[in-house]
Scaffold this active site. Structure first.
Site, PDB file in Angstrom:
ATOM      1  CG  HIS A 187     -48.342 -23.829  12.029  1.00  0.00           C
ATOM      2  ND1 HIS A 187     -47.597 -24.701  12.761  1.00  0.00           N
ATOM      3  CD2 HIS A 187     -49.473 -24.484  11.692  1.00  0.00           C
ATOM      4  CE1 HIS A 187     -48.257 -25.831  12.889  1.00  0.00           C
ATOM      5  NE2 HIS A 187     -49.388 -25.730  12.250  1.00  0.00           N
ATOM      6  CD  GLU A 427     -46.059 -42.402  -6.762  1.00  0.00           C
ATOM      7  OE1 GLU A 427     -45.784 -41.234  -6.457  1.00  0.00           O
ATOM      8  OE2 GLU A 427     -46.372 -43.268  -5.917  1.00  0.00           O
ATOM      9  CG  ASP A 451     -42.174 -40.154  -5.912  1.00  0.00           C
ATOM     10  OD1 ASP A 451     -41.047 -39.752  -5.545  1.00  0.00           O
ATOM     11  OD2 ASP A 451     -43.148 -40.227  -5.151  1.00  0.00           O
ATOM     12  CB  CYS A 498     -52.354 -36.981  -9.315  1.00  0.00           C
ATOM     13  SG  CYS A 498     -51.362 -38.368  -8.770  1.00  0.00           S
TER      14      CYS A 498
HETATM   15  C1  PEP Z   1     -45.968 -37.838  -7.333  1.00  0.00           C
HETATM   16  O1  PEP Z   1     -45.005 -38.523  -6.965  1.00  0.00           O
HETATM   17  O2  PEP Z   1     -46.053 -37.289  -8.451  1.00  0.00           O
HETATM   18  C2  PEP Z   1     -47.115 -37.652  -6.418  1.00  0.00           C
HETATM   19  C3  PEP Z   1     -48.234 -37.058  -6.810  1.00  0.00           C
HETATM   20  O3  PEP Z   1     -46.958 -38.075  -5.136  1.00  0.00           O
HETATM   21  P1  PEP Z   1     -46.118 -37.257  -4.021  1.00  0.00           P
HETATM   22  O4  PEP Z   1     -45.695 -35.949  -4.615  1.00  0.00           O
HETATM   23  O5  PEP Z   1     -47.026 -37.108  -2.862  1.00  0.00           O
HETATM   24  O6  PEP Z   1     -44.978 -38.194  -3.782  1.00  0.00           O
HETATM   25 MG    MG Z   2     -45.186 -39.782  -5.199  1.00  0.00          MG
END
Ligand code: PEP
Ligand code: MG
Length: 541
Positions: A187, A427, A451, A498
């Site tokens: 935290h 991914e 990923d 993303c």
């Molecule tokens: C990713 O794998 O790029 C993603 C956005 O998901 P996370 O980082 O939550 O695995």
């Molecule tokens: Mg991911």
């Protein structure tokens, strides 16, 4: 000049004098008592004072850093009242005839060690909370104040910092934190980010630094003690540039995210919980491109109910109004472990039982989430996104489940958007290769480059030893992104990124040349990415 390397938990540069906080090294003496009742009464009184102090701290945190961050003081109050904690203290006073200070310190240390040895990251982080609570009670017993007083702007160096110590610091005089212990999940780390101050962990600290001039480099994770003139000048310049950049970026608020030659890109934000919305709005994101819904599960001691999820999703949807909110279904497993899922040990968790694989095999968990998501879709512009997809068959199964839930809701007379957009995360290399067929089944693609890089390069994203080959710019990753966007467009759907790579402005032009439609980044990167897009010209699209 000396240079120490640690791990940054918040970016930025701080220059100032070090204030060494050695409170954690306080020694508590053990002494023999003869009046058990009086000693227990001393403990009860100190506990009452500590409890009152915690409620004052809660109110202060609520005002300064919001409800989510303030909640830790409620947790402390509960831990303070916990039977195991209280019984162990009273038992020591009664049976070992020890003073209350010693009984509290020993119990606090024992419980803290128990938490530190737990596997679950959430409980591990509670070790420092336990220490914090016992320190507070001890300070009430000894009459010594535990708060650190900042007389001048300072860099706080400590073995560890408890959330309550962090919140008590005068924000105007706090330049940075440097701690030896602590984790990015603690935290205190979360508070550092919320308070917007550079912070480093994992640095072997030294009391001799007290009062010395230092630089905290929250970009590289370095602490420089007594910098020479050249180094100091370099950091003063970076600090000045940072400030200018921040001011300049503010001018981009409210402006369109559009290239010089008129190509519009949707610039969305990644969030983990509803309270992140403050920063989404502050940074002028045009929507939410990734709501990592698993954080609702990680922050909970049991499966969040349909109602709990519904109210979180509804809050985000309502706050964003007509703007798009893409909620990713549960992505638990691998590095995100939750005890109550009982996932058990796996030799290869990143390639194991995680995300959509759990949802498709334990459909009751999935259905609860989908019902909550669909119900919330009546209150805003929600889209659903599925993680870790490897086949068309998985998507068909998901769509069938969603269809059945829609029928169920219709029968129950519950409102939802029956035209809700459904997309998948790309991914895995399998999803890239199958993206032409997958595009026929869904409304959008969002590329999870974190990923995708891990699986394409066969490089564990969690392994610090592989940091140098975890190359998100690898041509195999970039070609995959290009292929996915092309296949999306051929099928008439949109594609975005993303993963963290979306915020890498050295690649913005490249993504634009591939025809990217959307980028979803952490809220603090919204304005820098908007600037990069507005400074670019699209070449192909
Ligand atoms: C990713 O794998 O790029 C993603 C956005 O998901 P996370 O980082 O939550 O695995
Ligand atoms: Mg991911």
């Amino acid at each position: 000049m000396e240079n120490f390397s640690g791990k940054s938990i918040f970016r930025g540069i701080a220059i100032g004098k070090i204030l060494f906080n050695s409170k954690n090294q306080r020694q508590v003496r053990r002494s023999k008592i003869d009046n058990i009742e009086a000693e227990i009464a001393r403990f009860e009184e100190a506990k009452e004072k500590a409890s009152q102090e915690l409620s004052v701290l809660y109110d202060k945190a609520l005002k300064e850093v919001g409800e989510d961050n303030a909640a830790i003081f409620e947790v402390h109050s509960m831990m303070l009242d916990d039977d195991d904690f209280n019984d162990a203290i009273i038992d020591k006073i009664k049976n070992q005839l020890v003073n209350a200070e010693y009984a509290v310190a020993k119990t606090g240390d024992d419980l803290s060690e128990m938490f530190a040895n737990m596997e679950d990251e959430y409980f591990k982080a509670r070790a420092s909370d336990m220490k914090d609570i016992s320190e507070r009670v001890i300070s009430k017993l000894t009459g010594e104040d535990s708060a650190v007083l900042l007389k001048e702007p300072s860099i706080i160096v400590a073995e560890d910092l408890a959330p309550s110590e962090t919140i008590q610091l005068d924000k105007d005089k706090l330049l940075a934190f440097v701690t030896e212990l602590g984790s990015s999940n603690s935290h205190t780390a979360i508070l550092a980010r919320t308070m917007n101050i550079p912070a480093l962990i994992g640095i072997k600290i030294n009391t001799k630094w007290n009062g010395k001039l230092a630089v905290v480099d929250g970009y590289s994770g370095n602490l420089i003690i007594e910098p020479d003139e050249k180094t100091l000048d370099k950091y003063l310049k970076i600090q000045k540039d940072d400030l200018e950049k921040r001011e300049l970026l503010k001018e981009l608020k409210g402006k369109d995210t559009i290239t010089k030659n008129g190509k519009k890109v949707n610039l969305f934000a990644n969030i983990g919980k509803p309270s992140d919305l403050t920063s989404v709005l502050e940074n002028d994101a045009e929507g939410i491109g990734l709501f990592r819904s698993e954080f609702l599960y990680l922050g909970s001691k049991d499966f969040p109910t349909e109602e709990e999820q519904f109210s979180a999703y509804k809050k985000v949807a309502e706050t964003m109004g007509s703007k798009k909110v893409i909620i990713r279904t549960l992505d638990i497993g691998a590095d995100k472990q939750v005890d109550y899922f009982n996932l058990g040990h796996e030799d290869n968790p990143a390639m194991g039982y995680r995300a959509i694989r759990i949802c498709l095999s334990q459909q009751n968990i999935f259905k609860t989430q989908l019902r909550a998501l669909l119900r919330a879709s009546a209150f805003g512009n929600i889209s659903i996104m599925y993680p870790m997809i490897i086949s068309v068959n998985e998507v068909k199964q998901i769509k069938e489940i969603v269809k059945n839930i829609m029928e169920e809701l219709k029968t129950e007379g519950i409102d939802f958007n029956d035209n809700i957009e459904q997309g998948i995360m790309i991914e895995t290399p399998a999803a890239v290769i199958m993206s032409d067929e997958l595009a026929q089944e869904v409304d959008f693609f969002s590329i999870g480059t974190n990923d995708l890089t891990q699986y394409t390069l066969a490089v564990d994203r969690q392994n610090p030893k592989l940091e140098n080959i975890n190359d998100t710019h690898h041509p195999a990753v970039l070609r995959s992104i290009k292929t996915v966007i092309e296949n999306a467009h051929k099928a008439g759907i949109w594609a975005g990124i993303c993963g963290e790579l979306g915020a890498d402005t050295s690649l913005t032009e490249t993504f634009l040349s591939y025809g990217i439609d959307e980028l979803s980044v952490s809220p603090t990167f919204i304005l820098p990415v908007r600037k990069a897009i507005r400074d670019s010209e699209t070449i192909n699209n």
